[in-house]
Enzyme design. Sequence first.
Site, PDB file in Angstrom:
ATOM      1  N   GLY A  69       0.797  -1.215   0.000  1.00 38.76           N
ATOM      2  CA  GLY A  69       0.000   0.000   0.000  1.00 38.76           C
ATOM      3  C   GLY A  69       0.833   1.269   0.000  1.00 38.76           C
ATOM      4  N   GLY A  89      -3.348  16.960   4.366  1.00 34.32           N
ATOM      5  CA  GLY A  89      -4.120  15.841   4.896  1.00 34.32           C
ATOM      6  C   GLY A  89      -4.435  14.809   3.832  1.00 34.32           C
ATOM      7  CG  HIS A 143      24.237   4.648  33.017  1.00 36.72           C
ATOM      8  ND1 HIS A 143      23.694   5.907  32.859  1.00 36.72           N
ATOM      9  CD2 HIS A 143      25.585   4.818  33.165  1.00 36.72           C
ATOM     10  CE1 HIS A 143      24.670   6.811  32.924  1.00 36.72           C
ATOM     11  NE2 HIS A 143      25.816   6.175  33.113  1.00 36.72           N
TER      12      HIS A 143
END
Length: 475
Positions: free
Chosen positions: A45, A278, A451
């Site tokens: 798509g 849009g 970390h």
Amino acid sequence: MVVGDISTGTELLVIGAGPGGYVAAIRAAQKGVDTTLVERDAYGGTCLNHGCIPSKAYITVTDLAHRAGHAEEMGIHADPVVDMAGMREWKDGVVDQLTGGVEKLCKANGVNLVEGTARFDGPNRVRVAHGGEGQGSESIEFEHCIVATGSRPIEIPNFSYDDLPVLSSRDALALDSVPERMVVVGAGYIGMELSTVFAKLGTDVTVVEMLDDALPGYEDDVARVVRKRAEELGVEFHFGEGAADWRDGNDGGIVVATETEGGERSEYDADVVLVAVGRAPVSDTLDLDAAGVETDEKGFIPTDDQCRTNVDSIFAVGDVAGEPMLAHVGSKEGIVAAEVVAGEPAALDYQAVPAAVFTDPEIGTVGMTEDEAEEAGFTPVVGQMPFNASGRALTTGHTTGFVRVVADEETGFVLGGQIVGPEASELVAELALAVEMGATLEDVAATIHTHPTLAEATMEACENALGQAIHTLNR
């Protein structure tokens, strides 16, 4: 020779092979449902072929080039040259790999693939016109159908995409060369992402937006960080102005005219104009009336929490079903619809839908803002961690922005979060999981985070909401 019309049948017919359609087809086939998927253009798509993936490929390339050319403070001195044709070739390779993978996955899961354009010919039948002269058509009868035809860029008056200087987002991602000057109409997420891309490529970018700020729908302090960074990159903004028309200029380029609500006109020189105001649903090609399926005034197909339309046997997922128009939401809707077809009690829950904008810096949001939490009846408590206090952010050179967490003061449940900064699209996943799982501030704060990482900022934001942050001042 014209191939004669043939008729076949399937238990589930899926129309459209975008992120909603192909995911629905695969899940249904996995559940043992005889499934046929019809696609008229390309598997994957708009998202894979002309939207999400190619735009992120360009964002990655332009970020790399821009960073290499502006890293003197790190001791790096370079002057990168971007080959637009080469960049496009690399992008197309990424797209081809993904779309080819979609087709292979569908076939591997037993989905029957049909190429062509489907139109309803009744509540339980479609006609599929095959592309190409003499290819004919076929009729497919179904027990259930999932409509996943997606959306297309909205075209505004006097700016036809048929005119060469007028670009849709799809056109902009297919350019062979970098334009010297570009006017962008619309400062939503598509306009802001592509404005950043072309600014980093060296284009003089002017953004016109009828509203009073960029990124409507996002909190002011979030949008402000992104707009300020875009201005640093050379993007020029003009708010309160809507695109009126355009004409040929005297220098071989064009002139884009804008107009305020009060009628005041301005003009901007450009070589191309990108319209990014849009997207509209692709529902007008389906002849939905023939199936009795209703749409709203904008052409979107209303659905319930199981993705059913007003016709029980027909479902709609993805952009064609309306907001939130996000690829990952379409995929989730496709899974729900497929599982309902398979007889399972699936339903949608939109409380933990993350959204991301791939600007510089990125934005990632999920759940409620502080104002939304108050409106919903909660007493919100908010914690925040700036990236300029993050060791890992400092080592990357990306210190702009923050992580913000919104929780219910009484229970500590995480209600939402907003991130603007490096890797926000990745970091928001932890907050989405927290909202989905009903985690508390203490749950996230007590989780040991690696970390040095950017993810520590999420932990510190939760600690900040609890009044016990160590690496930033408590509110």
